[in-house]
Write a protein that holds these residues in place. Sequence first.
Motif, PDB file in Angstrom:
ATOM      1  N   PHE A   4       0.839  -1.194   0.000  1.00 13.78           N
ATOM      2  CA  PHE A   4       0.000   0.000   0.000  1.00 13.78           C
ATOM      3  C   PHE A   4       0.875   1.245   0.000  1.00 13.78           C
ATOM      4  O   PHE A   4       1.791   1.361   0.832  1.00 13.78           O
ATOM      5  CB  PHE A   4      -0.917   0.021   1.228  1.00 13.78           C
ATOM      6  N   ALA A   5       0.627   2.135  -0.955  1.00 15.88           N
ATOM      7  CA  ALA A   5       1.303   3.438  -0.964  1.00 15.88           C
ATOM      8  C   ALA A   5       0.534   4.367  -0.047  1.00 15.88           C
ATOM      9  O   ALA A   5      -0.689   4.435  -0.102  1.00 15.88           O
ATOM     10  CB  ALA A   5       1.355   4.002  -2.377  1.00 15.88           C
ATOM     11  N   PHE A   6       1.240   5.083   0.826  1.00 11.29           N
ATOM     12  CA  PHE A   6       0.573   5.926   1.801  1.00 11.29           C
ATOM     13  C   PHE A   6       1.192   7.305   1.838  1.00 11.29           C
ATOM     14  O   PHE A   6       2.347   7.517   1.451  1.00 11.29           O
ATOM     15  CB  PHE A   6       0.651   5.301   3.204  1.00 11.29           C
ATOM     16  N   LYS A   7       0.410   8.248   2.303  1.00 13.43           N
ATOM     17  CA  LYS A   7       0.867   9.569   2.709  1.00 13.43           C
ATOM     18  C   LYS A   7       0.201   9.855   4.038  1.00 13.43           C
ATOM     19  O   LYS A   7      -1.002   9.665   4.186  1.00 13.43           O
ATOM     20  CB  LYS A   7       0.509  10.642   1.681  1.00 13.43           C
ATOM     21  N   ALA A   8       0.983  10.273   5.021  1.00 13.23           N
ATOM     22  CA  ALA A   8       0.463  10.462   6.366  1.00 13.23           C
ATOM     23  C   ALA A   8       1.173  11.634   7.022  1.00 13.23           C
ATOM     24  O   ALA A   8       2.251  12.056   6.593  1.00 13.23           O
ATOM     25  CB  ALA A   8       0.653   9.185   7.194  1.00 13.23           C
ATOM     26  N   VAL A   9       0.561  12.155   8.073  1.00  6.08           N
ATOM     27  CA  VAL A   9       1.138  13.266   8.823  1.00  6.08           C
ATOM     28  C   VAL A   9       1.544  12.763  10.205  1.00  6.08           C
ATOM     29  O   VAL A   9       0.812  12.012  10.848  1.00  6.08           O
ATOM     30  CB  VAL A   9       0.142  14.450   8.931  1.00  6.08           C
ATOM     31  N   SER A  10       2.732  13.153  10.637  1.00  7.27           N
ATOM     32  CA  SER A  10       3.230  12.735  11.946  1.00  7.27           C
ATOM     33  C   SER A  10       2.751  13.696  13.023  1.00  7.27           C
ATOM     34  O   SER A  10       2.160  14.735  12.738  1.00  7.27           O
ATOM     35  CB  SER A  10       4.755  12.691  11.925  1.00  7.27           C
ATOM     36  N   ARG A  11       3.024  13.336  14.283  1.00  2.76           N
ATOM     37  CA  ARG A  11       2.620  14.202  15.391  1.00  2.76           C
ATOM     38  C   ARG A  11       3.349  15.537  15.342  1.00  2.76           C
ATOM     39  O   ARG A  11       2.878  16.537  15.880  1.00  2.76           O
ATOM     40  CB  ARG A  11       2.898  13.501  16.720  1.00  2.76           C
ATOM     41  N   ALA A  12       4.508  15.563  14.710  1.00  7.78           N
ATOM     42  CA  ALA A  12       5.274  16.813  14.595  1.00  7.78           C
ATOM     43  C   ALA A  12       4.791  17.678  13.440  1.00  7.78           C
ATOM     44  O   ALA A  12       5.277  18.789  13.255  1.00  7.78           O
ATOM     45  CB  ALA A  12       6.756  16.499  14.417  1.00  7.78           C
ATOM     46  N   GLY A  13       3.847  17.158  12.652  1.00  7.96           N
ATOM     47  CA  GLY A  13       3.302  17.936  11.549  1.00  7.96           C
ATOM     48  C   GLY A  13       4.005  17.699  10.229  1.00  7.96           C
ATOM     49  O   GLY A  13       3.711  18.373   9.256  1.00  7.96           O
ATOM     50  N   HIS A  14       4.934  16.713  10.165  1.00  6.07           N
ATOM     51  CA  HIS A  14       5.630  16.419   8.921  1.00  6.07           C
ATOM     52  C   HIS A  14       4.834  15.424   8.087  1.00  6.07           C
ATOM     53  O   HIS A  14       4.154  14.544   8.626  1.00  6.07           O
ATOM     54  CB  HIS A  14       7.023  15.844   9.197  1.00  6.07           C
ATOM     55  N   ILE A  15       4.954  15.567   6.776  1.00  4.30           N
ATOM     56  CA  ILE A  15       4.298  14.647   5.856  1.00  4.30           C
ATOM     57  C   ILE A  15       5.282  13.543   5.486  1.00  4.30           C
ATOM     58  O   ILE A  15       6.422  13.810   5.098  1.00  4.30           O
ATOM     59  CB  ILE A  15       3.829  15.373   4.590  1.00  4.30           C
ATOM     60  N   GLU A  16       4.838  12.306   5.623  1.00  4.51           N
ATOM     61  CA  GLU A  16       5.663  11.153   5.273  1.00  4.51           C
ATOM     62  C   GLU A  16       4.912  10.307   4.266  1.00  4.51           C
ATOM     63  O   GLU A  16       3.683  10.206   4.319  1.00  4.51           O
ATOM     64  CB  GLU A  16       5.991  10.339   6.525  1.00  4.51           C
ATOM     65  N   SER A  17       5.656   9.723   3.345  1.00  5.94           N
ATOM     66  CA  SER A  17       5.051   8.863   2.335  1.00  5.94           C
ATOM     67  C   SER A  17       5.950   7.666   2.103  1.00  5.94           C
ATOM     68  O   SER A  17       7.141   7.693   2.417  1.00  5.94           O
ATOM     69  CB  SER A  17       4.836   9.632   1.024  1.00  5.94           C
ATOM     70  N   GLY A  18       5.374   6.621   1.590  1.00  4.06           N
ATOM     71  CA  GLY A  18       6.159   5.412   1.338  1.00  4.06           C
ATOM     72  C   GLY A  18       5.261   4.251   1.024  1.00  4.06           C
ATOM     73  O   GLY A  18       4.106   4.419   0.614  1.00  4.06           O
ATOM     74  N   VAL A  19       5.761   3.045   1.231  1.00  6.68           N
ATOM     75  CA  VAL A  19       5.033   1.815   0.931  1.00  6.68           C
ATOM     76  C   VAL A  19       5.144   0.872   2.123  1.00  6.68           C
ATOM     77  O   VAL A  19       6.219   0.718   2.703  1.00  6.68           O
ATOM     78  CB  VAL A  19       5.597   1.129  -0.336  1.00  6.68           C
ATOM     79  N   ILE A  20       4.020   0.280   2.525  1.00  8.19           N
ATOM     80  CA  ILE A  20       4.022  -0.720   3.586  1.00  8.19           C
ATOM     81  C   ILE A  20       3.280  -1.951   3.094  1.00  8.19           C
ATOM     82  O   ILE A  20       2.510  -1.887   2.132  1.00  8.19           O
ATOM     83  CB  ILE A  20       3.354  -0.189   4.873  1.00  8.19           C
ATOM     84  N   GLU A  21       3.533  -3.078   3.762  1.00 12.79           N
ATOM     85  CA  GLU A  21       2.862  -4.322   3.416  1.00 12.79           C
ATOM     86  C   GLU A  21       1.841  -4.659   4.495  1.00 12.79           C
ATOM     87  O   GLU A  21       2.124  -4.548   5.698  1.00 12.79           O
ATOM     88  CB  GLU A  21       3.869  -5.460   3.273  1.00 12.79           C
ATOM     89  N   ALA A  22       0.639  -5.049   4.070  1.00 11.15           N
ATOM     90  CA  ALA A  22      -0.417  -5.418   5.003  1.00 11.15           C
ATOM     91  C   ALA A  22      -1.403  -6.318   4.276  1.00 11.15           C
ATOM     92  O   ALA A  22      -1.432  -6.378   3.040  1.00 11.15           O
ATOM     93  CB  ALA A  22      -1.119  -4.172   5.546  1.00 11.15           C
TER      94      ALA A  22
END
Length: 430
Positions: A4-22
């Motif tokens: 799954f390709a994702f884009k998410a926001v961390s508690r610090a307010g940074h945007i992170e994206s990448g790929v995870i397996e689930a």
Amino acid sequence: MSKFAFKAVSRAGHIESGVIEAVSTVAAQQILKKRGLTPLSLQVDTGRAADEPNSIGLKGKGANQRQAAAVVFSGVTPAATGKPSQGAIKADDVLRFTSELAVLLRAGLPLDRAIKVQIDSAAEGPKSELLLDLLNSLKGGKLLSVGLEKRPDIFNNFYINMVRSGEASGNLAGVLQDLGAYLTRAKAVRSTVVSALIYPAILSVVAVLSIGVMLGFVVPEFEALFEDMGEALPVLTRIVIGLGDFVARWGWLAALSLAGLVMLIKRWLAKPEGKHWLDQRMIKLPLAGAVTLKFEVARFSRTLGTLLGNGVALLKATDIATGTVGNCIVREALSDLAPTIKRGGRMSEALQPEIFSPVAVQMIRVGEESGSLDAMLLELAQVYETDVEAEVKRGLTLLEPALILGMGGIIALIIMAVLMGILSVNNLAV
């Protein structure tokens, strides 16, 4: 296992994206939440996301707040990805502001920083100035609701009191989410009615233009053929020729007079006495009256239910909800609610049967007795909104063929009048 390709926001307010397996989308969301990330978008990997440098292990390197806002806004409101409007602030802008702020607050950002993110993504203009005013108000130690109160032209009393209730309960993100849902539902109801009216409006314009062309250009072409017939012409033919002659000579003056009359009526209806007259006539119309009443009751019920569900006191919520009703006759009928509640009476006792149906009164009474008045009001609003949409669609479904038949009938009469005149000429020639 799927990627799954994702884009998410961390508690610090940074945007992170990448790929995870689930194993599923739900499992992927849970993995992200365990890592302290709030998902903004999550979809099956197509192979492109794996090449992105900003993966989960990079902790959002190179992602500034403007990029963060762009991702958040694209995830919340797809319509916002286009070029921002430079015009005045509209209802859609308020909806976007509310939804985006709710997402940012749920992601863990402080209120001032969340508004700063929105400022960084906003174009220069009224929206950016409004956000800057709100941020300056927050930096001055004032609550968000205080900053909103300075712009009553944008944020109504209902909106401000909802935000105030969220600040008092410490659940501003949840209240903003409810506000966004409320505004979205109101927009959907308006859009349904407007969309349903577009086709009949086009048909009406085409009908008027077609009849105008027939009378102003086609019928006068036959006038020379019939000018020696005099009283020998059929009555219908003489009427149509007279109308055609009038449209050809004075059609422009009639159009200007009609436009002037419409403007005068519009100005009068904008006055209190004109609006009162129109509202009174609207609720008395055979079919449209019932739809108007249901629409206003649904608006009142949804507003009151939303306010009560977010902790606003019943008396204050009733005043606010009554003020949101558009029809002044219905609003006057609701003016007895506040005095009744002040005297310790029940709201259901003050509801007028001319406005609220027995079913509506019973639902509100059940909500009062069970202590779930807010939920029952929202349920009533949902029922009435569904009825309004269905009745509007049903009425317009019948209106469309009626307009087509009416236009066809008038054009058929014009053609019949011309043919009857031609037959009369032939009979005289014989």
